[in-house]
Design a protein around this motif. Sequence first.
Motif: not given
Length: 379
Positions: A255-257, A262-266, A364-373
Amino acid sequence: MINFNVPPFTGKELEYMRQAVENQKICGDGEFTGRCSRWIEEKTGTRKCLLTTSCTHALEMAALLADIQPGDEVIMPSYTFVSTANAFVLRGAKVVFVDIRPDTMNIDEELIEAAVTEKTRAIAVVHYAGVSCEMDRIMEIAKRHGLAVIEDAAQGIMASYKGRALGTIGDFGCFSFHETKNYSMGEGGALLLRDEKHIEAAEIVREKGTDRSRYFRGQVDKYRWVDFGSSYLPSDMNAAYLYAQLELAEEINQVRLSRWNRYYERLKVLEERGAAELPVIPLGCTHNGHMFYLKAKDVEERTALIQFLKERGILAVFHYIPLHSAPAGLRFGRFHGEDRHTTKESERLLRLPMYYSLTEEEVDHIAGRVREFYGYERT
Ligand SMILES: *Cc1c(COP(=O)(O)O)cnc(C)c1O
């Protein structure tokens, strides 16, 4: 609100803790302590695993067993948790910091040898984020100079280097089961011993300097004070909590991997466009999804990103003010060579929420906000 960490919980913990209570053996070295130690021994292939009250205490035991004396020098990275250094400082040793590699944030193996003096007794390596140091090179240097190697593998359980479990390569390996680690018992840890010669001394140090372990095995008919020691064994109730997670270790690791990937991809678009840097996993290293971090341009950008995420209900954190610049580091240590990367890289690094119960949607939500930043996604 998305927390930075949520302690792991699989569902069986309370049942096992209840069993420990019903066994009427809630002190150290009960049934669950034995089960956890055997599990770790089988999983990692270490000769002996002793459960401890923390990784900090496992490191302290390692410093005692390595016979570190006042005036001895111990080489380590400055980018680490205080316990890596304290264990040796408590023995009166001087800490010699060397710079890290900017790719893994681990000690730069090519800078170690130049820091060796006739007082050097040990190298303490830290496998940051569960990604291994370059152990072949480090073991070769240690062998040439007769130095002990202590692996601070607090973040490294279930990770490996060229097929060997972290914590089993050096003379001593130290795991943490703090609530922020992949597997937890609240507070706890383990000491892994590679060599037969340290086992008996380790059992004695852990049991207040007595030969109580031999007594319990029926090898002596009374136990006595035989050497120096302290109390480093955890309650069996805590071990029961941990055992529930070790039983599901594969699943937790997967699960952790998968969240990490998923973070990495996004977020890889940020790296491709040169906006931010993502973690590097060198060839030969298998990590355990302990941590997902990114590196901002500089400390100002990192502060702004933390604030941006906080306003959107996401808690991201940084850690490790380099030890050599902290008050105790100035007193107990010195930096050998140039600080090219330690301070600079530590100021850029930001850890994103990462825990067993973190969902794909949350990633997805967190990565989306980072991309937004960074301007790669509109709200
Ligand atoms: C967590 C951690 C420790 C301390 O572990 P405890 O079990 O809390 O004592 C030591 N070193 C590193 C690198 C850690 O991440």
